[in-house]
Design a protein around this motif. Structure first.
Motif, PDB file in Angstrom:
ATOM      1  N   ALA A 100       0.843  -1.214   0.000  1.00  0.00           N
ATOM      2  CA  ALA A 100       0.000   0.000   0.000  1.00  0.00           C
ATOM      3  C   ALA A 100       0.868   1.250   0.000  1.00  0.00           C
ATOM      4  N   VAL A 101       1.842   1.316   0.904  1.00  0.00           N
ATOM      5  CA  VAL A 101       2.600   2.568   1.021  1.00  0.00           C
ATOM      6  C   VAL A 101       3.776   2.668   0.051  1.00  0.00           C
ATOM      7  N   ASN A 102       4.296   1.527  -0.395  1.00  0.00           N
ATOM      8  CA  ASN A 102       5.485   1.571  -1.269  1.00  0.00           C
ATOM      9  C   ASN A 102       5.159   1.504  -2.746  1.00  0.00           C
ATOM     10  N   THR A 103       4.080   0.808  -3.090  1.00  0.00           N
ATOM     11  CA  THR A 103       3.812   0.531  -4.504  1.00  0.00           C
ATOM     12  C   THR A 103       2.575   1.251  -5.023  1.00  0.00           C
ATOM     13  N   VAL A 104       1.547   1.328  -4.193  1.00  0.00           N
ATOM     14  CA  VAL A 104       0.293   1.938  -4.673  1.00  0.00           C
ATOM     15  C   VAL A 104       0.230   3.435  -4.331  1.00  0.00           C
ATOM     16  N   GLU A 105       0.699   3.795  -3.156  1.00  0.00           N
ATOM     17  CA  GLU A 105       0.566   5.212  -2.754  1.00  0.00           C
ATOM     18  C   GLU A 105       1.430   6.166  -3.601  1.00  0.00           C
ATOM     19  N   PRO A 106       2.668   5.831  -3.971  1.00  0.00           N
ATOM     20  CA  PRO A 106       3.491   6.829  -4.684  1.00  0.00           C
ATOM     21  C   PRO A 106       2.856   7.375  -5.969  1.00  0.00           C
ATOM     22  N   PRO A 107       2.357   6.542  -6.896  1.00  0.00           N
ATOM     23  CA  PRO A 107       1.746   7.159  -8.087  1.00  0.00           C
ATOM     24  C   PRO A 107       0.479   7.951  -7.757  1.00  0.00           C
ATOM     25  N   ILE A 108      -0.226   7.556  -6.705  1.00  0.00           N
ATOM     26  CA  ILE A 108      -1.441   8.301  -6.327  1.00  0.00           C
ATOM     27  C   ILE A 108      -1.056   9.686  -5.781  1.00  0.00           C
ATOM     28  N   LEU A 109       0.014   9.729  -5.008  1.00  0.00           N
ATOM     29  CA  LEU A 109       0.461  11.028  -4.487  1.00  0.00           C
ATOM     30  C   LEU A 109       0.980  11.917  -5.621  1.00  0.00           C
ATOM     31  N   GLU A 110       1.676  11.290  -6.546  1.00  0.00           N
ATOM     32  CA  GLU A 110       2.184  12.035  -7.706  1.00  0.00           C
ATOM     33  C   GLU A 110       1.006  12.673  -8.456  1.00  0.00           C
ATOM     34  N   PHE A 111      -0.033  11.892  -8.620  1.00  0.00           N
ATOM     35  CA  PHE A 111      -1.244  12.367  -9.302  1.00  0.00           C
ATOM     36  C   PHE A 111      -1.915  13.492  -8.504  1.00  0.00           C
ATOM     37  N   ALA A 112      -2.042  13.292  -7.199  1.00  0.00           N
ATOM     38  CA  ALA A 112      -2.687  14.324  -6.363  1.00  0.00           C
ATOM     39  C   ALA A 112      -1.883  15.620  -6.414  1.00  0.00           C
ATOM     40  N   ASN A 113      -0.562  15.500  -6.343  1.00  0.00           N
ATOM     41  CA  ASN A 113       0.279  16.707  -6.398  1.00  0.00           C
ATOM     42  C   ASN A 113       0.172  17.378  -7.755  1.00  0.00           C
ATOM     43  N   ALA A 114       0.120  16.557  -8.815  1.00  0.00           N
ATOM     44  CA  ALA A 114       0.005  17.132 -10.164  1.00  0.00           C
ATOM     45  C   ALA A 114      -1.292  17.934 -10.291  1.00  0.00           C
ATOM     46  N   ARG A 115      -2.360  17.409  -9.705  1.00  0.00           N
ATOM     47  CA  ARG A 115      -3.653  18.134  -9.791  1.00  0.00           C
ATOM     48  C   ARG A 115      -3.668  19.389  -8.918  1.00  0.00           C
ATOM     49  N   LEU A 116      -3.148  19.245  -7.704  1.00  0.00           N
ATOM     50  CA  LEU A 116      -3.305  20.345  -6.742  1.00  0.00           C
ATOM     51  C   LEU A 116      -2.237  21.417  -6.890  1.00  0.00           C
ATOM     52  N   LEU A 117      -1.015  20.981  -7.176  1.00  0.00           N
ATOM     53  CA  LEU A 117       0.102  21.937  -7.092  1.00  0.00           C
ATOM     54  C   LEU A 117       0.679  22.334  -8.445  1.00  0.00           C
ATOM     55  N   GLU A 118       0.370  21.556  -9.507  1.00  0.00           N
ATOM     56  CA  GLU A 118       1.076  21.809 -10.766  1.00  0.00           C
ATOM     57  C   GLU A 118       0.143  22.141 -11.927  1.00  0.00           C
ATOM     58  N   SER A 119      -1.146  22.258 -11.647  1.00  0.00           N
ATOM     59  CA  SER A 119      -2.086  22.406 -12.771  1.00  0.00           C
ATOM     60  C   SER A 119      -1.904  23.735 -13.512  1.00  0.00           C
ATOM     61  N   ASP A 120      -1.235  24.704 -12.876  1.00  0.00           N
ATOM     62  CA  ASP A 120      -1.024  25.995 -13.550  1.00  0.00           C
ATOM     63  C   ASP A 120       0.262  26.025 -14.376  1.00  0.00           C
ATOM     64  N   LYS A 121       1.015  24.946 -14.377  1.00  0.00           N
ATOM     65  CA  LYS A 121       2.287  24.934 -15.126  1.00  0.00           C
ATOM     66  C   LYS A 121       2.008  24.700 -16.612  1.00  0.00           C
ATOM     67  N   PRO A 122       2.841  25.281 -17.483  1.00  0.00           N
ATOM     68  CA  PRO A 122       2.569  25.158 -18.920  1.00  0.00           C
ATOM     69  C   PRO A 122       2.632  23.707 -19.419  1.00  0.00           C
ATOM     70  N   TRP A 123       3.375  22.853 -18.705  1.00  0.00           N
ATOM     71  CA  TRP A 123       3.523  21.459 -19.152  1.00  0.00           C
ATOM     72  C   TRP A 123       2.501  20.523 -18.513  1.00  0.00           C
ATOM     73  N   SER A 124       1.650  21.076 -17.655  1.00  0.00           N
ATOM     74  CA  SER A 124       0.754  20.221 -16.865  1.00  0.00           C
ATOM     75  C   SER A 124      -0.168  19.362 -17.742  1.00  0.00           C
ATOM     76  N   ALA A 125      -0.818  19.989 -18.742  1.00  0.00           N
ATOM     77  CA  ALA A 125      -1.812  19.239 -19.538  1.00  0.00           C
ATOM     78  C   ALA A 125      -1.156  18.101 -20.302  1.00  0.00           C
ATOM     79  N   GLU A 126       0.096  18.333 -20.743  1.00  0.00           N
ATOM     80  CA  GLU A 126       0.797  17.290 -21.496  1.00  0.00           C
ATOM     81  C   GLU A 126       1.217  16.126 -20.585  1.00  0.00           C
ATOM     82  N   ARG A 127       1.593  16.466 -19.361  1.00  0.00           N
ATOM     83  CA  ARG A 127       2.102  15.441 -18.447  1.00  0.00           C
ATOM     84  C   ARG A 127       0.982  14.622 -17.801  1.00  0.00           C
ATOM     85  N   MET A 128      -0.177  15.250 -17.581  1.00  0.00           N
ATOM     86  CA  MET A 128      -1.229  14.624 -16.781  1.00  0.00           C
ATOM     87  C   MET A 128      -1.628  13.220 -17.255  1.00  0.00           C
ATOM     88  N   PRO A 129      -1.824  12.988 -18.548  1.00  0.00           N
ATOM     89  CA  PRO A 129      -2.222  11.627 -18.964  1.00  0.00           C
ATOM     90  C   PRO A 129      -1.207  10.563 -18.536  1.00  0.00           C
TER      91      PRO A 129
END
Ligand SMILES: N[C@@H](CCC(=O)N[C@@H](CS)C(=O)NCC(=O)O)C(=O)O
Length: 228
Positions: free
Chosen positions: A108-137
């Motif tokens: 749970a914490v080593n394999t499943v949580e890291p990509p979920i946190l990456e996704f949450a951070n991308a949505r919350l903290l990086e959505s205003d970056k010019p590369w965000s839309a390209e990276r999100m998928p």
């Protein structure tokens, strides 16, 4: 001795279960261990008194007599080791099942949580970056890969007729592995990605339906809203 945990004085989600003290509260509720909570402000997190408990300046921590712990995986494991109910017993029959449940805690914490946190951070903290839309998928697909694999695990268990044919939990009965996994997956609910996997959404709902989870959730909400 009654343990004391730390939690956000004011949680960014208003106490709706995403802060990681939820995992610890839930584990304590599952085993029937009363606990106390000390709220910590964002500024106090990075002050020496809290850093002495948690070197990375985060919540939750767990204090019990001389013992101070940080990291939810370790705290929940500690609770599960000391009380019955979250891990199969350490007996000849239970040892392998216990080792597998602990493996799921790590997964749970080593394999499943890291990509979920990456996704949450991308949505919350990086959505205003010019590369965000390209990276999100790419970030979303890394999450979907893990969910597909987890879903395949449940499917394999069901097809083997394990768990009495319905395979409600990761490996036999509910364990600390399920507690950690359900809480890790919950972070995906607002995005709609969890709903793409109805079996996993149902798994999370089963966790949330547990009375111990409901008590933990209510306590966290009350601490943030002042309502009981
Ligand atoms: N790996 C840690 C993560 C702890 C963590 O990220 N805590 C968050 C709250 S859920 C926090 O304290 N964030 C504030 C910060 O990092 O400054 C654990 O599982 O205990």
């Amino acid at each position: 001795m009654t343990p004391t945990i730390t939690a956000f004085e004011r949680s960014p989600d208003g106490g709706s279960g995403l802060a990681r003290d939820t995992r610890v509260r839930w584990a304590l509720e599952e085993v029937g261990q009363p606990y106390e909570v000390r709220g910590v402000s964002f500024s106090a997190l990075k002050q020496p008194a809290h850093l002495a408990l948690h070197p990375f300046g985060q919540i939750p921590t767990y204090e019990e007599g001389d013992l101070a712990l940080f990291e939810t995986g370790s705290i929940v494991f500690h609770i599960a080791e000391r009380h019955a109910g979250l891990l199969p017993p350490n007996t000849e029959d239970g040892t392998n099942a216990r080792a597998r449940a602990i493996t799921w805690m790590f997964a749970a914490v080593n394999t499943v949580e890291p990509p979920i946190l990456e996704f949450a951070n991308a949505r919350l903290l990086e959505s205003d970056k010019p590369w965000s839309a390209e990276r999100m998928p790419l970030v979303e697909d890394r999450v979907r890969d893990r969910l597909r694999q987890l879903s395949a695990h449940f499917l394999a268990r069901r097809s083997l007729g394990e768990g009495g044919g319905d395979a409600d939990w990761l490996d036999g009965h509910f364990s600390a592995g399920d507690l950690m996994m359900v809480h890790v997956l919950q972070r995906l609910k607002p995005s709609g990605i969890l709903a793409e996997f109805p079996d996993l959404a149902a798994y999370v709902a089963r966790g949330e339906a547990r009375p111990a989870y409901k008590r933990a959730f209510a306590a966290q909400l009350a601490a943030n809203t002042g309502k009981k």
